[in-house]
Structures are given as C-alpha cells and as structure tokens.
Design an enzyme around this catalytic site. Structure first.
Site, PDB file in Angstrom:
ATOM      1  CG  ASP A   1      -4.677   9.443  -5.928  1.00  0.00           C
ATOM      2  OD1 ASP A   1      -4.494   8.751  -6.955  1.00  0.00           O
ATOM      3  OD2 ASP A   1      -4.002   9.325  -4.894  1.00  0.00           O
ATOM      4  CD  GLU A   2      -2.295  12.762  -3.305  1.00  0.00           C
ATOM      5  OE1 GLU A   2      -2.201  13.327  -2.226  1.00  0.00           O
ATOM      6  OE2 GLU A   2      -1.753  11.652  -3.543  1.00  0.00           O
ATOM      7  CB  SER A   3      -3.399  13.984 -11.705  1.00  0.00           C
ATOM      8  OG  SER A   3      -3.545  12.606 -11.659  1.00  0.00           O
TER       9      SER A   3
ATOM     10  CG  HIS B   1      -0.106   8.701  -7.315  1.00  0.00           C
ATOM     11  ND1 HIS B   1       0.597   8.678  -6.132  1.00  0.00           N
ATOM     12  CD2 HIS B   1      -1.094   9.612  -7.142  1.00  0.00           C
ATOM     13  CE1 HIS B   1       0.055   9.538  -5.274  1.00  0.00           C
ATOM     14  NE2 HIS B   1      -0.970  10.126  -5.862  1.00  0.00           N
TER      15      HIS B   1
END
Ligand code: ACM
Length: 561
Positions: free
Chosen positions: A364-366, A301
């Site tokens: 998150d969401e790496s 992100h």
C-alpha cells in the site's frame, strides 16, 4: 452407587453368618454407614430431578448470542450446569479432548465449578455435556456445529475440532453470568434448552493489529486473541513492519530488530518479537483455532528496514529512524538484487514458523515508487512468497501488478483496485476504511483514533452489507477483516477502547447471514456483552448508542464493596 448397594448386600450377608460379637458390631456399623450414604445419594438424585422440572422457563431465542447463529429452535426448559456436570468428548477424534478441556477451563473461570473431562465414571446423576465428532452431512463446513440442549444433557456435534471450538464459544455465551441459587443448596447455572444449527457465512473472519507503529507485547496479543476467539474470529493479521518499526527477529538480518525495532511513534522504546515469541503467539492462536497472517509491508512503509540496512533504500535519501505518522515517503530500491535476496530471507524465515497458508506483502501507499518499479517488485515478491508455499495477500494496490487469481487483495481504499482484482479473478478481503477500520474515531469526542476515512460510530460499523458493498461480487469475497492501526494507541487499554465494541459487530457481519442481522436486535445483545467485557477487564468504549447492561462488576458496586 451400584457399587455401594453391592457392598451393602455383602455386609448384610456377612452379618447373617457371623458368630463373633465384635465382628457383628463392626459389620452393623458398616452397613448403617453405607445405608446412610445410599439414602443421601438417592435423595440427592430425586432432588435434582425435581429441581429440573421446576426450572423457570428459559428462551434460547432470547439469548444475547454474538454472532447470531444460523438457526435456533427453543424448547423452553433448562439444563442445569452445576458441580455434578461432566464433559465427555469423542475418543480418537483429534483435538476434541483439548476443546473439552478448554470449555472446562472457561467454565471454571466463569462459575468456579471444576467440571471433569472424560472421567471414567459418569457421576451419579444426569447433566453431561458431550462433544462429539460427527460425519453428518448437515455439518458441511469445517466450522459448522449443532448443539442439542435438553434438561438432561448438552450434545455438541461437529465434523472437526474447529467446529467444536466454535460451538464451545456459543456454549460459553449461554452460561449466565450469575447462578440461580434459590433452587438448591448449591449454585446452578441454567442453560436454555433447544437446538442450535450454525455455520459461518464467511470463511475468513479477521482483525489486523498494527504492532509496528506501536509495539504490543505477547501478553497483549494473547488477550486480543482471547477476545476475538470468543466472538468466533479465525484470523489474526499482524502488521509486523512499517516506517516506524520492524517487529520480528530475522536471524539472517539481525539489525532489523536491533536498529529498526528500537523506536515507535512518539519516541517510545519500540520492541520486537523474537522468533520464539512469534511462535508462542502462533501456537496460542492455533489453540484458539485462529490463523496468524504475518505482514511485511513493502516496497513502501519500509523506512525501519532501510535504516537498519541502508543498501535496501530506494528513495535517494539517507534513512533515519522515524517516529512520526506520515506515510508514503519510503521505498525499497526495486532494481537491486540485494533487495530480493533480503526479501527471500525474510519470507523464508517467517514462513518457516507460520503454519497458516497466507503471507501478506503489504504493497500500500508506495507513493515514491515508480509505477513500473512497483509492478516489477510486487511480481517478484509474489513469486518468492509462492516459492515458500504461501498464498500472497496484499492491500488493494496489489491488483495493479501482474497478479492472477492465486493472490488475494485486501480492499481498504480503492474501488478501482478492487474492481481490477475482481477482473483478475482474485479473492478479496473486505476492509473498507470507511466502515471497517477500527482505528477510526467513533465521533469528534473520541480519545484515540484518526478520522481521515470517516468517523465510525458503533451503528455505522454494524449497518452495512459486506455481501454487496461497492458491487464486489459475492463469489469473490473471501471474508472480512477489521484492521486496527496503532498510530494513536500505545497500550492495551487504548487498543481495547478502539476495538471494543466495534470488533464484536464485525464478528457478526462476517459470521451471520444478512437475514440474521438487525441493528435493533443486535444492540440489545451487544448491551448484554458488558458483564463479559468487564469480567475480562476490557476497557471498551461505552458508546451512548447502547443501553449497557449493568453488572456486578460495575464501578458503583465495586466502590460499595
Ligand atoms: C492502509 O490503510 N494504508 C492499508
């Protein structure tokens, strides 16, 4: 009044000894005027006493308080809030006078009465609100408070100004939207008598606002704080960076906002907070006894940061400004010293203007960061955050790094990660997307929002038990946070549509005990929030599950006017 009677006595005394005719007439006139005032004041006091006795029965237990207090003991009488009411606060107790003034300001807005705070003279009648600092052992947490309401007075006791502030929200909710004008020549707002004993179930009660996907102004954020504070929230988490935008000035890396702050989802203009803006938000939150948790989301992100400074980028592509809504394509280069120098500067500058204890590092969401690189990165960033005196918080993926019980995990998607966090003794903030995401659509008709986790109608948002959700042990749960992601909302009205009324339910889930929560009972109390929300010009979603109370602010009434 005693002074007037004294004056009258002296005037009559003078009258007896005066020989001069002119003087005599003047003294006579003076005594008649004083006598008239005294008689008027006495009859006014008498009228007030009579009025109090004649109050219609009120029932504290039937009030639409949200979140529901721990205990309420009604005594079925009324306290008259009117133009003679005054507020007194404990002298020498830090913050109490400000809390008293806050209450006076809110009373003015709601009733147009000017209530004096800590005036020298008690007005010539009863009807005083006392806000007291008390060391009673019953007030065993800083936010605990007790209120005793009789027909003569309101006594709000708390151990800290924070507790007084929470109690003041209860008082605000007890003041009726409309006055009872039939009992006197001037309006009276009747507050039901009884005792309230209250304290929060969870110490952390938050909402997150994503100002990265779409930017929201300082004024918008302040309005959100006003609304959250009314329902006793104590945390505002600001998601300050993402692929689509970097929203906080970092003096040592100015391109973050110059370049990274210039866009948002859908190609609109973006924006950012200067450090002065951010301080203004933090100070405003503090006045409402709310802590700001800043989040810089990393190592994924991070597109907006990498466009600003391509040296940070680790996904092997040339970063470009991004206005879409995909996730998981960006990453920092976790093996470059410059990246850690950058993170150090960012954490240092933001921590210096953040009085609260937390710093959120995202995590998150790496999806394009290799697992071992992710762990290496998060471990190093956790240490940087601690170096600047803050407690690290990360989304639940943080639990997969080499963290210990001194970091906090925010459970949003993975039970496995949440279990890992528990096994490491970490505290957990409950934000399961299926239940607590404010950006999920209410149903298929919703104007805004997404539904990748679930549709969350108003009842689903309320009917779940954070205390036992997914078997997370209660002792690990720090509290609840309702995140509002902003891919589909770009102004305050759209923000309000998604947040309200569901955010009101999360306030009860985090403040009130499980025994005190009941959907059927809650939905009536929620229906009665409509006049407040309308008065605050909140464009809430009028869910058909709720029989919304009509108020004088309804559209038909406004049209008739
Ligand atoms: C998240 O929703 N990616 C924390």
């Amino acid at each position: 009044m005693p002074k007037l009677i004294e004056d009258l006595r002296f005037t009559i005394y003078d009258l007896r000894f005066t020989k001069n005719k002119k003087n005599m007439i003047s003294l006579l006139k003076k005594s008649i005027v004083t006598l008239t005032i005294v008689v008027a004041l006495i009859s006014c006091t008498e009228e007030k006493k009579k009025r109090v006795l004649n109050f219609p029965k009120t029932d504290l237990a039937a009030e639409s308080l949200i979140p529901k207090p721990l205990k309420m003991i009604p005594t079925n009488d009324g306290f008259a809030l009117d133009q003679f009411t005054a507020i007194y606060t404990s002298a020498n107790a830090t913050g109490y006078e400000e809390v008293g003034k806050f209450l006076a300001k809110k009373i003015k807005v709601k009733t147009d009465i000017d209530v004096q705070v800590n005036v020298d003279e008690i007005p010539g009648r009863e009807g005083v609100i006392y806000i007291n600092q008390s060391d009673s052992l019953e007030l065993d947490t800083p936010e605990a408070y007790q209120i005793y309401i009789t027909s003569d007075s309101v006594i709000l006791n708390s151990n800290t100004a924070e507790g007084a502030f929470r109690g003041v929200q209860t008082l605000r909710q007890l003041i009726p939207e409309t006055s009872n004008d039939t009992m006197a020549e001037y309006p009276i707002w009747t507050i039901p008598t009884g005792k309230i004993i209250d304290k929060p179930n969870f110490g952390y009660r938050g909402s997150m606002l994503d100002v990265a996907r779409h930017f929201f102004s300082v004024e918008d954020v302040k309005k959100y704080i006003d609304l959250l504070a009314y329902y006793k929230y104590n945390v505002l988490h600001l998601h300050l960076s993402d692929d689509q935008g970097w929203r906080i000035e970092i003096k040592s890396w100015p391109k973050l906002t110059e370049v990274g702050g210039s866009t948002e989802v859908g190609g609109e203009a973006g924006g950012f907070y200067t450090q002065e803006d951010y301080k203004e938000i933090v100070a405003y939150a503090a006045e409402h006894y709310m802590t700001v948790v800043p989040e810089i989301d990393m190592p994924g992100h991070t597109n907006a940061a990498s466009v600003s400074y391509p040296i940070l980028n680790g996904n092997g592509k040339t970063p470009k400004l991004y206005e879409g809504t995909h996730v998981g394509f960006s990453t920092f280069d976790t093996r470059k010293d410059t990246v850690y120098a950058f993170v150090d500067d960012v954490v240092r500058e933001i921590s210096a203007i953040t009085p609260g204890p937390y710093f959120h590092i995202g995590g998150d969401e790496s999806h394009v960061t290799k697992k071992k690189d992710y762990i290496y990165f998060m471990d190093k960033v956790v240490d940087i955050v601690k170096k600047y005196g803050k407690t690290p918080i990360g989304w639940d993926e943080l639990a997969t790094a080499n963290v210990d019980s001194t970091s906090i995990a925010q459970f949003w998607g993975s039970k496995e990660n949440a279990d890992e966090a528990v096994s490491k003794g970490m505290k957990i903030i409950m934000s399961p997307a299926k239940k607590a995401y404010l950006d999920m659509q209410y149903d298929t008709e919703s104007k805004h929002g997404l539904h990748w986790a679930a549709y969350i109608p108003v009842d689903t948002a309320y009917i779940w038990t954070p205390e036992t959700y997914e078997g997370i042990p209660l002792e690990n749960i720090l509290g609840i946070e309702a995140p509002l992601w902003s891919e589909t909302i770009s102004n305050i009205a759209e923000l309000e549509y998604l947040a309200f009324p569901r955010a009101i339910g999360y306030s009860e889930l985090s403040w009130s005990t499980e025994e005190n929560r009941d959907w059927e009972n809650y939905k009536v109390r929620l229906a009665n929030q409509a006049p407040f929300l309308e008065r605050m010009n909140v464009q809430f979603y009028p869910s058909p599950l709720i029989d919304w109370k009509k108020s004088k602010y309804s559209y038909t009434e406004i049209e008739k006017d």
